[in-house]
Design a protein around this motif. Structure first.
Motif, PDB file in Angstrom:
ATOM      1  N   SER A   1       0.837  -1.201   0.000  1.00 41.19           N
ATOM      2  CA  SER A   1       0.000   0.000   0.000  1.00 41.19           C
ATOM      3  C   SER A   1       0.866   1.243   0.000  1.00 41.19           C
ATOM      4  O   SER A   1       2.050   1.207   0.337  1.00 41.19           O
ATOM      5  CB  SER A   1      -0.917   0.003   1.211  1.00 41.19           C
ATOM      6  OG  SER A   1      -0.168   0.143   2.374  1.00 41.19           O
ATOM      7  N   CYS A   2       0.251   2.341  -0.390  1.00 48.15           N
ATOM      8  CA  CYS A   2       0.920   3.636  -0.304  1.00 48.15           C
ATOM      9  C   CYS A   2       1.094   3.993   1.176  1.00 48.15           C
ATOM     10  O   CYS A   2       0.459   3.392   2.051  1.00 48.15           O
ATOM     11  CB  CYS A   2       0.069   4.717  -0.962  1.00 48.15           C
ATOM     12  SG  CYS A   2      -0.267   4.435  -2.696  1.00 48.15           S
TER      13      CYS A   2
ATOM     14  N   CYS B   1      -1.993   4.349   4.142  1.00 50.48           N
ATOM     15  CA  CYS B   1      -3.208   3.797   3.531  1.00 50.48           C
ATOM     16  C   CYS B   1      -3.582   2.482   4.193  1.00 50.48           C
ATOM     17  O   CYS B   1      -2.733   1.609   4.373  1.00 50.48           O
ATOM     18  CB  CYS B   1      -3.004   3.561   2.038  1.00 50.48           C
ATOM     19  SG  CYS B   1      -4.396   2.688   1.302  1.00 50.48           S
TER      20      CYS B   1
ATOM     21  N   ILE C   1      -6.093   0.619   2.916  1.00 47.21           N
ATOM     22  CA  ILE C   1      -6.748  -0.226   1.907  1.00 47.21           C
ATOM     23  C   ILE C   1      -5.733  -1.182   1.286  1.00 47.21           C
ATOM     24  O   ILE C   1      -5.920  -2.397   1.290  1.00 47.21           O
ATOM     25  CB  ILE C   1      -7.424   0.632   0.812  1.00 47.21           C
ATOM     26  CG1 ILE C   1      -8.495   1.520   1.437  1.00 47.21           C
ATOM     27  CG2 ILE C   1      -8.035  -0.264  -0.267  1.00 47.21           C
ATOM     28  CD1 ILE C   1      -9.118   2.527   0.476  1.00 47.21           C
TER      29      ILE C   1
ATOM     30  N   CYS D   1      -4.254  -1.338  -2.140  1.00 46.72           N
ATOM     31  CA  CYS D   1      -4.803  -1.897  -3.385  1.00 46.72           C
ATOM     32  C   CYS D   1      -3.736  -2.469  -4.296  1.00 46.72           C
ATOM     33  O   CYS D   1      -4.059  -3.079  -5.304  1.00 46.72           O
ATOM     34  CB  CYS D   1      -5.563  -0.817  -4.142  1.00 46.72           C
ATOM     35  SG  CYS D   1      -4.495   0.427  -4.881  1.00 46.72           S
TER      36      CYS D   1
ATOM     37  N   CYS E   1      -7.555   9.494  -1.491  1.00 49.95           N
ATOM     38  CA  CYS E   1      -7.520   8.548  -2.607  1.00 49.95           C
ATOM     39  C   CYS E   1      -8.944   8.256  -3.070  1.00 49.95           C
ATOM     40  O   CYS E   1      -9.834   8.004  -2.263  1.00 49.95           O
ATOM     41  CB  CYS E   1      -6.847   7.243  -2.187  1.00 49.95           C
ATOM     42  SG  CYS E   1      -6.757   6.055  -3.539  1.00 49.95           S
TER      43      CYS E   1
ATOM     44  N   PHE F   1     -10.098   5.692  -4.322  1.00 48.73           N
ATOM     45  CA  PHE F   1     -10.560   4.325  -4.051  1.00 48.73           C
ATOM     46  C   PHE F   1     -11.328   4.257  -2.723  1.00 48.73           C
ATOM     47  O   PHE F   1     -11.889   3.240  -2.370  1.00 48.73           O
ATOM     48  CB  PHE F   1      -9.386   3.351  -4.035  1.00 48.73           C
ATOM     49  CG  PHE F   1      -8.732   3.223  -5.395  1.00 48.73           C
ATOM     50  CD1 PHE F   1      -9.326   3.761  -6.521  1.00 48.73           C
ATOM     51  CD2 PHE F   1      -7.536   2.549  -5.538  1.00 48.73           C
ATOM     52  CE1 PHE F   1      -8.720   3.645  -7.773  1.00 48.73           C
ATOM     53  CE2 PHE F   1      -6.928   2.423  -6.781  1.00 48.73           C
ATOM     54  CZ  PHE F   1      -7.519   2.982  -7.897  1.00 48.73           C
TER      55      PHE F   1
HETATM   56  S1  SF4 Z   1      -6.041   2.608  -2.070  1.00 48.74           S
HETATM   57 FE1  SF4 Z   1      -5.155   4.503  -2.867  1.00 48.74          FE
HETATM   58  S2  SF4 Z   1      -3.741   5.192  -1.272  1.00 48.74           S
HETATM   59 FE2  SF4 Z   1      -4.232   3.036  -0.861  1.00 48.74          FE
HETATM   60  S3  SF4 Z   1      -2.636   1.808  -1.848  1.00 48.74           S
HETATM   61 FE3  SF4 Z   1      -4.301   2.046  -3.317  1.00 48.74          FE
HETATM   62  S4  SF4 Z   1      -3.773   3.874  -4.529  1.00 48.74           S
HETATM   63 FE4  SF4 Z   1      -2.515   3.916  -2.656  1.00 48.74          FE
END
Ligand code: SF4
Lengths: 265, 600
Positions: free
Chosen positions: B287-288, B291, B293, B295, B487, B489
């Motif tokens: 992940s970033c 974050c 999530i 993704c 983000c 998403f």
């Molecule tokens: S959901 Fe957005 S912030 Fe999180 S890893 Fe994916 S692109 Fe990066």
């Protein structure tokens, strides 16, 4: 039968809902229900409209005149059917409508031994002629056919359509229900065989691969793979329109793809 | 005093010769509140700092790294920054978002934006921290991939510097070169070429200060709540399979652009699908920064190593070029990352060239649809701008089509010069409008109108008033998310987005914001982007789609055809102009121009 045919239960909705929804998913243009004066109708799929027949008791020709006139400004041709065709298949509708392309005024299936004026294709421009005939007291479809060009489609001609031959080889599209026994027999039949695919987060291990199930509606298809058509789930029917209509009728040969509603990104 | 989460100033960095100087540039509270940060603030900065008509690759052209009030807070997915400049690909505004620790360290240099102008005498790196700015010669980094440059910079300057770098393509001026950092890319519109034209291989930032928020306890509580919600069903797709989950679904609904948009279903889709690859390959998740999530899905490659795969790079280097071997697509994606080029523009331009070869317009018989090795060879030619094909394709599909002629512009997959993402306009007609009118060009991140098309709530094949409303709505929501910055998403977790975003921003900044004010900010930001483009010579004629989309019906998997003719698109565009308060030529009313604060 204990209640009007339009109200007869059919896999969670009614026979009328099924008939109109099958037409709506098949044709590009408007779908119109002709109701008798004061007739109460069950709920209809969104986009389906109702026109009221101003005169009661003149039979199907009167309904035909009203229905054709109601869509004449938006469509040159129309498929006209009665409420009680529980196995009407889109391939049948397409096959009949295609017959109008070569120019006749009416495409009249002669299927399973009978002429089928209430599962037939008509030019909407016939609305005036039908009204004139009614005014002269001619209430039978046979009179209309004497005054215009009719192309009949036999069982063999209908089944030359490969999609129809594959999905409705017995031409059950024209089977109607006239008695409680007919209705009970129709209701007892197994639902049609369709194919379901799930994608993305909806696909458990291997779940994206097509699998056959027997279900009559989109909601039942979703339930068969453990899904609910909530805000996170949508379905595509045969790769075409995307919907969440649980009551959408399914027919033999359909492919239903379930997707995350947040596809994209 | 600056509002919470902001410093109230940008840093203007002028590089020239062997030196760099930094000058503070005040950002008033009125400007910050009107533009929020990120893409919005970057657009305002470009209006103020880019000389009208400037060549995007000239020293005077500014390149802005822009942060926001949320950067550095514990709010999930907020460690992002926008890079904004005049695009060498489109000649119009471009902005790209990316996330990493660079965002946090860049902001904590004490600035809401870092704007770079000028040109160094030799390839250099630019360092910015609390001690100011400095330029260091870096000829030894020439030709390195961005990741290698990042590693080299770390070992030379120390681990507490964060780096955004370009690859060889940026140095050589490929018009769709990216800026990369920590394996992520500010990808679209050629920002890497803008940095390369300044002779800067990398920008290094080091945190030097802190920033306070208006309501620390409130922000922490909101962060906890948002984090919890980020684990729900609205983000399941991103967590479980990542964006590559789109591929098979899009194929099933005839919206997977294939062989340069000549089809929308691809027979090789199952081989490239996330669902299949997850069964066949090792997959790691990442992940970033900041974050919850996560993704990113990194697939193991045959022969070792892993490659991060997203829907857009697989679509562009796979189906769009007719390639179905996942290892070929992995290799092509890796090559784009090494060279530092945008995968969508690279894939679109190569697919266009493949069709030109088929039609006898380009004499490179090896460049055939379906040949993954040919894609790699073309990428190398682009990255090195090798004479002939490489030089031609390094310009992007619009310029290349103008050079090749013979009507090849009709099938160049671009709008305003930016190559189309993986959404077939004819079968997604809200999206078609979004792609046509967006300021950045054909773009799925600034206009996510596909959401409406795929929701089942409108007829995706019959664009009309509902599609206009959908395109305007998604563009507005994107404008706020890209400016505040969160983000996209995460978007599905908000039930009442503008109200919830206003609440979050109020906790950070202390501004008594409400949903209506944020809606106003969204409209302002969209308008400001258009105003910049109009200033740079854009006209209503630029709001369109390639002729192919408007003249050729698309065969659907169902046997029907999808048609989007020019009249329907024009009518939707007229509806869009009306909804945005523009005149029939897409121009902005004088009163609305005043609201943009371009003289503030
Ligand atoms: S959901 Fe957005 S912030 Fe999180 S890893 Fe994916 S692109 Fe990066």
């Amino acid at each position: 039968m204990g209640k009007p045919k339009a109200w007869l239960e059919w896999h969670g909705s009614t026979l009328l809902y099924r008939a109109t929804a099958v037409l709506a998913r098949t044709v590009g243009g408007p779908v119109v229900v002709v109701a008798a004066p004061g007739q109460e109708l069950p709920p209809l799929p969104s986009g389906v409209t109702v026109v009221e027949d101003p005169v009661e008791g003149l039979g199907p020709m009167q309904g035909l005149a009203v229905g054709l006139a109601a869509v004449a400004d938006r469509a040159e041709t129309a498929f006209v059917c009665s409420t009680d065709l529980p196995f009407l298949h889109p391939a049948f509708v397409r096959c009949v409508l295609r017959g109008l392309a070569s120019g006749p005024d009416v495409v009249l299936p002669v299927a399973r031994g009978f002429r089928q004026p209430l599962a037939a294709g008509y030019r909407t421009a016939l609305a005036g002629l039908v009204a004139d005939l009614l005014a002269e007291g001619d209430l039978r479809p046979g009179m209309l056919f004497k005054h215009c060009e009719v192309a009949q489609l036999s069982d063999e001609q209908l089944l030359a359509d490969t999609a129809l031959a594959r999905h409705d080889p017995m031409l059950e599209s024209v089977v109607n229900v006239n008695t409680p026994e007919d209705y009970a027999a129709a209701r007892d039949r197994p639902p049609p065989e369709i194919v379901v695919e799930c994608f993305g987060a909806l696909a458990k291990k291997g779940g994206h691969r097509p699998r056959g199930v027997r279900t009559a509606t989109l909601g039942a298809a979703a339930a068969s793979v453990g899904l609910t058509l909530d805000r996170h789930v949508v379905a595509a029917l045969n790769g075409d329109q995307i919907t969440r209509d649980e009551l959408l009728p399914l027919v033999a040969g359909d492919v239903v793809s379930f997707l995350s509603a947040d596809a994209g990104g | 005093m600056a509002p919470g989460g902001f410093f109230g100033r940008a840093l203007l960095v002028d590089v020239g010769g062997r030196e760099a100087t930094g000058t503070p540039f005040e950002l008033t509270e009125r400007v910050l509140r009107s533009y929020l940060g990120g893409v919005g603030l970057g657009t305002w900065l470009l209006h103020r700092l880019a000389p009208p008509g400037v060549d995007p690759l000239a020293p005077a052209a500014p390149l802005a790294f822009v942060f926001s009030s949320l950067v550095g807070t514990p709010l999930t997915t907020s460690a992002k920054f926008a890079v904004v400049a005049k695009s060498p690909l489109t000649g119009l505004l471009t902005d790209a978002l990316a996330s990493s620790q660079f965002a946090i360290s860049g902001k904590l240099t004490g600035h809401d934006a870092l704007v770079i102008r000028g040109r160094a005498d030799e390839l250099s790196v630019l360092l910015i921290d609390g001690d100011g700015v400095r330029l260091e010669p870096a000829p030894d980094l020439a030709g390195l991939a961005a990741g290698e440059a990042e590693t080299a910079a770390k070992s030379r300057f120390g681990r507490n510097w964060r780096t955004a770098a370009i690859g060889a393509a940026g140095e050589r001026g490929v018009r769709y070169a990216t800026i990369s950092h920590d394996g992520r890319h500010a990808g679209r519109g050629g920002l890497g070429a803008v940095l390369g034209a300044k002779n800067i291989k990398a920008v290094l930032v080091r945190a030097a200060t802190k920033v306070s928020v208006a309501d620390q306890a409130g922000v922490l509580a909101a962060a906890r709540d948002l984090r919890k919600r980020s684990f729900g069903p609205a983000t399941a797709k991103y967590r479980e399979l990542g964006t590559l989950a789109n591929l098979l679904a899009f194929n099933a609904v005839s919206t997977l652009p294939t062989r340069n948009f000549t089809a929308a279903t691809f027979e090789g889709a199952p081989q490239l699908a996330a669902e299949e690859l997850h069964e066949l390959r090792g997959v790691a998740r990442n992940s970033c920064a900041s974050c919850s999530i996560g993704c990113e899905h990194i697939y193991s490659r045959k022969g070792g190593g892993g490659q991060r795969m997203e829907y857009e790079n697989v679509f562009a280097l796979g189906p769009l070029c007719g390639v179905s071997d996942p290892d070929d697509v992995f290799a092509a994606s890796a090559r784009c990352d090494e060279l530092g080029i945008d995968t969508i523009s690279a894939g679109g331009t190569i697919a266009w060239a493949m069709e030109c070869v088929e039609r006898g317009l380009i004499d490179e018989p090896w460049l055939r649809f379906g040949d993954g090795k040919a894609v790699l060879r073309a990428l190398d030619a682009i990255g090195t701008r090798s004479p002939g094909l490489g030089e031609l394709l390094a310009q992007g599909s619009r310029r290349a089509a103008e050079a090749v002629g013979h009507g090849s512009i009709d099938f160049a997959p671009q709008v305003k010069g930016l190559e189309l993402p993986g959404y077939e306009p004819r079968s997604l007609q809200s999206m078609a409008l979004g792609l046509a009118v967006n300021a950045r060009g054909a773009d799925h991140n600034r206009s996510g109108a596909y959401e409406a098309d795929l929701s089942g709530e409108l007829d995706r094949f019959d664009g009309g008033a509902a599609h206009v409303a959908a395109a305007v709505g998604t563009e507005d929501r994107a404008a706020v998310m890209d400016s505040m910055i969160l983000c996209k998403f995460l978007r599905g977790v908000f039930d009442d987005p503008f109200t919830e975003w206003a609440r979050l921003l109020a906790l950070v900044t202390g501004w008594p914001l409400d949903a209506d004010e944020l809606r106003g900010a969204a409209r302002r930001i969209v308008r400001a982007k258009r105003a910049f483009n109009l200033r740079e010579g854009a006209t209503a004629a630029d709001d369109t789609l390639p002729a192919r989309m408007l003249e050729t019906p698309l065969e659907l998997g169902s046997g029907r055809s999808a048609v989007l003719d020019a009249d329907r698109l024009r009518s939707m565009i007229a509806g869009y102009y009306a909804a945005r308060g523009l005149d029939e030529e897409g121009r902005i009313a004088a009163a609305d121009l005043e609201d943009l604060l371009l003289d503030a």
